[in-house]
Design a protein around this motif. Structure first.
Motif, PDB file in Angstrom:
ATOM      1  N   SER A 179       0.839  -1.207   0.000  1.00 25.38           N
ATOM      2  CA  SER A 179       0.000   0.000   0.000  1.00 25.38           C
ATOM      3  C   SER A 179       0.872   1.255   0.000  1.00 25.38           C
ATOM      4  CB  SER A 179      -0.964  -0.005   1.198  1.00 25.38           C
ATOM      5  OG  SER A 179      -0.270   0.156   2.416  1.00 25.38           O
ATOM      6  N   LYS A 180       2.003   1.207   0.700  1.00 24.75           N
ATOM      7  CA  LYS A 180       2.878   2.389   0.718  1.00 24.75           C
ATOM      8  C   LYS A 180       3.535   2.590  -0.656  1.00 24.75           C
ATOM      9  CE  LYS A 180       3.929   4.701   3.820  1.00 24.75           C
ATOM     10  NZ  LYS A 180       3.332   5.960   4.337  1.00 24.75           N
ATOM     11  N   ALA A 181       3.953   1.479  -1.284  1.00 18.64           N
ATOM     12  CA  ALA A 181       4.586   1.602  -2.606  1.00 18.64           C
ATOM     13  C   ALA A 181       3.584   2.137  -3.615  1.00 18.64           C
ATOM     14  CB  ALA A 181       5.119   0.244  -3.039  1.00 18.64           C
ATOM     15  N   SER A 182       2.353   1.670  -3.485  1.00 20.39           N
ATOM     16  CA  SER A 182       1.310   2.119  -4.388  1.00 20.39           C
ATOM     17  C   SER A 182       1.093   3.635  -4.243  1.00 20.39           C
ATOM     18  CB  SER A 182       0.047   1.321  -4.045  1.00 20.39           C
ATOM     19  OG  SER A 182      -1.004   1.733  -4.793  1.00 20.39           O
ATOM     20  N   ALA A 183       1.034   4.087  -2.990  1.00 22.20           N
ATOM     21  CA  ALA A 183       0.891   5.531  -2.748  1.00 22.20           C
ATOM     22  C   ALA A 183       2.072   6.290  -3.360  1.00 22.20           C
ATOM     23  CB  ALA A 183       0.806   5.800  -1.242  1.00 22.20           C
ATOM     24  N   ASP A 184       3.279   5.742  -3.207  1.00 18.75           N
ATOM     25  CA  ASP A 184       4.468   6.407  -3.771  1.00 18.75           C
ATOM     26  C   ASP A 184       4.316   6.587  -5.285  1.00 18.75           C
ATOM     27  OD1 ASP A 184       5.439   6.084  -1.214  1.00 18.75           O
ATOM     28  OD2 ASP A 184       7.313   5.109  -1.809  1.00 18.75           O
ATOM     29  N   LEU A 185       3.800   5.547  -5.945  1.00 21.59           N
ATOM     30  CA  LEU A 185       3.645   5.627  -7.406  1.00 21.59           C
ATOM     31  C   LEU A 185       2.637   6.709  -7.775  1.00 21.59           C
ATOM     32  CD1 LEU A 185       3.702   1.809  -8.266  1.00 21.59           C
ATOM     33  CD2 LEU A 185       5.520   3.472  -8.684  1.00 21.59           C
ATOM     34  N   PHE A 186       1.558   6.811  -6.996  1.00 18.28           N
ATOM     35  CA  PHE A 186       0.579   7.865  -7.274  1.00 18.28           C
ATOM     36  C   PHE A 186       1.181   9.262  -7.065  1.00 18.28           C
ATOM     37  CE2 PHE A 186      -2.695   4.549  -7.085  1.00 18.28           C
ATOM     38  CZ  PHE A 186      -3.519   4.962  -8.121  1.00 18.28           C
ATOM     39  N   VAL A 187       1.985   9.398  -6.030  1.00 18.46           N
ATOM     40  CA  VAL A 187       2.600  10.714  -5.773  1.00 18.46           C
ATOM     41  C   VAL A 187       3.446  11.128  -6.981  1.00 18.46           C
ATOM     42  CG1 VAL A 187       4.283  11.945  -4.331  1.00 18.46           C
ATOM     43  CG2 VAL A 187       2.580  10.454  -3.247  1.00 18.46           C
ATOM     44  N   MET A 188       4.254  10.185  -7.473  1.00 11.92           N
ATOM     45  CA  MET A 188       5.123  10.505  -8.616  1.00 11.92           C
ATOM     46  C   MET A 188       4.301  10.695  -9.905  1.00 11.92           C
ATOM     47  SD  MET A 188       7.837  11.192  -7.495  1.00 11.92           S
ATOM     48  CE  MET A 188       8.936  11.022  -6.124  1.00 11.92           C
ATOM     49  N   ALA A 189       3.198   9.954 -10.021  1.00 10.33           N
ATOM     50  CA  ALA A 189       2.335  10.132 -11.196  1.00 10.33           C
ATOM     51  C   ALA A 189       1.679  11.522 -11.185  1.00 10.33           C
ATOM     52  CB  ALA A 189       1.263   9.043 -11.218  1.00 10.33           C
ATOM     53  N   TYR A 190       1.268  11.988 -10.019  1.00 13.63           N
ATOM     54  CA  TYR A 190       0.644  13.317  -9.936  1.00 13.63           C
ATOM     55  C   TYR A 190       1.679  14.417 -10.194  1.00 13.63           C
ATOM     56  CZ  TYR A 190      -4.094  12.079  -8.411  1.00 13.63           C
ATOM     57  OH  TYR A 190      -5.390  11.622  -8.364  1.00 13.63           O
ATOM     58  N   HIS A 191       2.915  14.127  -9.847  1.00 15.44           N
ATOM     59  CA  HIS A 191       3.989  15.094 -10.134  1.00 15.44           C
ATOM     60  C   HIS A 191       4.202  15.197 -11.648  1.00 15.44           C
ATOM     61  CE1 HIS A 191       7.737  17.244  -9.937  1.00 15.44           C
ATOM     62  NE2 HIS A 191       8.365  16.263 -10.564  1.00 15.44           N
ATOM     63  N   ARG A 192       4.324  14.047 -12.290  1.00 12.70           N
ATOM     64  CA  ARG A 192       4.614  14.056 -13.727  1.00 12.70           C
ATOM     65  C   ARG A 192       3.394  14.490 -14.548  1.00 12.70           C
ATOM     66  NH1 ARG A 192       7.974  10.094 -17.638  1.00 12.70           N
ATOM     67  NH2 ARG A 192       6.939  10.718 -19.558  1.00 12.70           N
ATOM     68  N   THR A 193       2.235  13.967 -14.199  1.00 12.75           N
ATOM     69  CA  THR A 193       1.044  14.216 -15.023  1.00 12.75           C
ATOM     70  C   THR A 193       0.457  15.605 -14.789  1.00 12.75           C
ATOM     71  OG1 THR A 193       0.557  11.858 -14.845  1.00 12.75           O
ATOM     72  CG2 THR A 193      -1.206  13.257 -15.678  1.00 12.75           C
ATOM     73  N   PHE A 194       0.364  15.999 -13.512  1.00  9.58           N
ATOM     74  CA  PHE A 194      -0.322  17.262 -13.193  1.00  9.58           C
ATOM     75  C   PHE A 194       0.622  18.359 -12.699  1.00  9.58           C
ATOM     76  CE2 PHE A 194      -3.359  13.749 -12.095  1.00  9.58           C
ATOM     77  CZ  PHE A 194      -4.192  13.897 -13.192  1.00  9.58           C
ATOM     78  N   GLY A 195       1.909  18.026 -12.589  1.00 11.43           N
ATOM     79  CA  GLY A 195       2.874  19.045 -12.169  1.00 11.43           C
ATOM     80  C   GLY A 195       2.790  19.429 -10.702  1.00 11.43           C
ATOM     81  N   ILE A 196       2.230  18.536  -9.854  1.00 14.63           N
ATOM     82  CA  ILE A 196       2.176  18.849  -8.413  1.00 14.63           C
ATOM     83  C   ILE A 196       3.604  18.835  -7.864  1.00 14.63           C
ATOM     84  CG2 ILE A 196       1.253  18.099  -6.142  1.00 14.63           C
ATOM     85  CD1 ILE A 196      -1.034  18.589  -8.004  1.00 14.63           C
ATOM     86  N   PRO A 197       4.012  19.880  -7.137  1.00 19.03           N
ATOM     87  CA  PRO A 197       5.364  19.859  -6.543  1.00 19.03           C
ATOM     88  C   PRO A 197       5.427  18.890  -5.372  1.00 19.03           C
ATOM     89  CG  PRO A 197       4.263  21.972  -6.106  1.00 19.03           C
ATOM     90  CD  PRO A 197       3.281  21.122  -6.850  1.00 19.03           C
ATOM     91  N   VAL A 198       6.244  17.876  -5.503  1.00 20.46           N
ATOM     92  CA  VAL A 198       6.282  16.826  -4.476  1.00 20.46           C
ATOM     93  C   VAL A 198       7.721  16.523  -4.056  1.00 20.46           C
ATOM     94  CG1 VAL A 198       4.222  15.695  -5.437  1.00 20.46           C
ATOM     95  CG2 VAL A 198       6.489  14.839  -6.066  1.00 20.46           C
ATOM     96  N   SER A 199       7.835  15.944  -2.868  1.00 19.31           N
ATOM     97  CA  SER A 199       9.077  15.283  -2.462  1.00 19.31           C
ATOM     98  C   SER A 199       8.673  14.048  -1.667  1.00 19.31           C
ATOM     99  CB  SER A 199       9.971  16.205  -1.627  1.00 19.31           C
ATOM    100  OG  SER A 199       9.250  16.791  -0.573  1.00 19.31           O
ATOM    101  N   MET A 200       9.638  13.161  -1.487  1.00 25.33           N
ATOM    102  CA  MET A 200       9.330  11.895  -0.818  1.00 25.33           C
ATOM    103  C   MET A 200      10.543  11.442  -0.025  1.00 25.33           C
ATOM    104  SD  MET A 200       8.158   8.389  -2.649  1.00 25.33           S
ATOM    105  CE  MET A 200       6.816   9.189  -3.487  1.00 25.33           C
ATOM    106  N   SER A 201      10.278  10.876   1.163  1.00 24.30           N
ATOM    107  CA  SER A 201      11.382  10.305   1.934  1.00 24.30           C
ATOM    108  C   SER A 201      11.056   8.862   2.264  1.00 24.30           C
ATOM    109  CB  SER A 201      11.604  11.098   3.224  1.00 24.30           C
ATOM    110  OG  SER A 201      10.384  11.321   3.900  1.00 24.30           O
TER     111      SER A 201
END
Ligand code: NAD
Ligand code: DAU
Length: 340
Positions: free
Chosen positions: A156-178
């Protein structure tokens, strides 16, 4: 700056709220938490009247609530700690992990799309990389290690990580991840290894060690995790992942024996019990990127960090005794009843 900390009534989120309120009195910290079994406002008692702190009770997967809250609060930064975090619970009841960890994260991301944000920071975990073999101490998780999960929690955490990066690439949301290794320190819920062993050893109860106790975790003091996240949200590159860890690998047996020694309790309390299903063997983080790009260095070494942590549990018995006397006792019976 207004920072919404989701899951701020939990272990790491609670420590992060304390850290940020103290360090940045000019920033407003909004703690958004659903107060599940793991959320505890007692953790925030000493800051609840601070002018730069506010608590909002709510569920990150409740879309109407989240959108209304964004419209009212207009946050600059979101730091998303809110999650179901315990691997054992994910084995008995995976569904809530999908709802909170995946759908909760995408709901927050949708609100960021709608209302705009300066930075969305996702608090992820080293468990998304799977595990490492015990006989290859030369191997470490880097940010390039492929995602390869074992448990419903880590999936579930990996899945969330993929969505975060997808929203960054697709919609340009400024994100970071640790992606951090195992944390220890004050205010950790006593279902997790270290506080579980402290609380049971103090009561002279058996300490359930899964399998043969040889599994390895890479321990980091929670304050060092908080410092790293603070650095990343302020100076980390947009769209980047940073691994966080302090090269403190210990077998579970070593950790349990450290607790017993510190409390002057006998090793005969150790009870080997049936193993966790799918039990990850070894986690080990390579934190080079965070150290070289952002100048992060952990402050605590494991020995002094553990001494302080054990002392904290001795000095704050009320905080955890309150937890283990409640519905937690049914949880313990369900998880360990047949094993002990
Ligand atoms: P925790 O279980 O102690 O706290 C989780 C908090 O989230 C609780 O306060 C809970 O009430 C809240 N919450 C749960 N569902 C919610 C929802 N739907 N809406 C709003 N709030 C909700 O967890 P923790 O150990 O502090 O972990 C925090 C984060 O750090 C998690 O995302 C976890 O995956 C990650 N992490 C933990 C560790 C660790 O060693 N504990 C290491 C690396 C990463
Ligand atoms: O690595 C980061 C992760 O660390 C986080 O993402 C998780 O949210 C956090 O819970 C933690 O996961 P672990 O599964 O590593 O933590 P836990 O404290 O549950 O267990 C640590 C080790 O101790 C693990 O190998 C299982 C073992 N264990 C645990 C319990 C609760 C036992 O031997 N006996 C126990 O009773």
């Amino acid at each position: 700056m207004k920072i919404i900390v989701t899951g701020g009534a939990g272990f790491i989120g609670g420590n992060f709220v304390h850290y940020m309120i103290e360090k940045y009195p000019e920033d407003m910290i909004v703690n958004l938490d659903a107060l599940t079994y793991a959320g505890n406002l007692e953790t925030l008692k000493s800051v609840e009247d601070k002018p730069n702190y506010k608590f909002i009770k709510g569920d990150i997967a409740d879309r109407d609530f989240v959108f209304k809250m964004f419209a009212e609060e207009k946050p600059d930064v979101i730091v998303n700690f809110a999650a179901e975090s315990h691997v054992d619970r994910s084995i008995t009841d995976p569904e809530i992990f999908v709802r909170t960890n995946v759908m909760g994260t995408t709901t927050l991301l949708d609100a960021c799309r709608e209302f705009g944000i300066k930075r969305f920071h996702q608090v992820s975990t080293d468990e998304v990389y799977g595990d490492l073999p015990l006989d290859r101490p030369d191997l470490f998780f880097t940010e390039e290690t492929p995602l390869h999960t074992s448990s419903p929690y880590s999936s579930s955490k990996a899945s969330a990580d993929l969505f975060v990066m997808a929203y960054h690439r697709t919609f340009g949301i400024p994100v970071s991840m640790s992606r951090c290794s195992n944390n220890y320190g004050p205010y950790q819920f006593p279902e997790k290894l270290i506080p579980l062993m402290i609380s049971r050893a103090l009561a002279d109860e058996e300490l359930p060690v899964y399998g043969n106790g040889a599994n390895v975790r890479d321990w980091l003091h929670v304050k060092d995790h908080c410092q790293a996240i603070d650095l990343i949200i302020r100076n980390g590159a947009d769209g980047c992942v940073y691994n966080i860890g302090g090269h403190n690998e210990r077998t579970n047996l070593e950790v349990v024996k450290t607790v017993l020694r510190a409390l002057d309790k006998p090793e005969s309390l150790i009870k080997y019990v049936s193993d966790r299903l799918g039990h990850d063997r070894r986690y080990a983080i390579d934190p080079k990127k965070l150290e070289t790009e952002l100048g992060w260095k952990p402050e605590y070494n494991f020995d002094t960090g553990m001494q302080q942590t054990i002392q904290w549990y001795l000095d704050n018995r009320e905080w955890w005794e309150h937890i283990i006397s409640g519905e937690y006792s049914q949880y313990f019976e369900k998880m360990y009843g047949d094993r002990l």
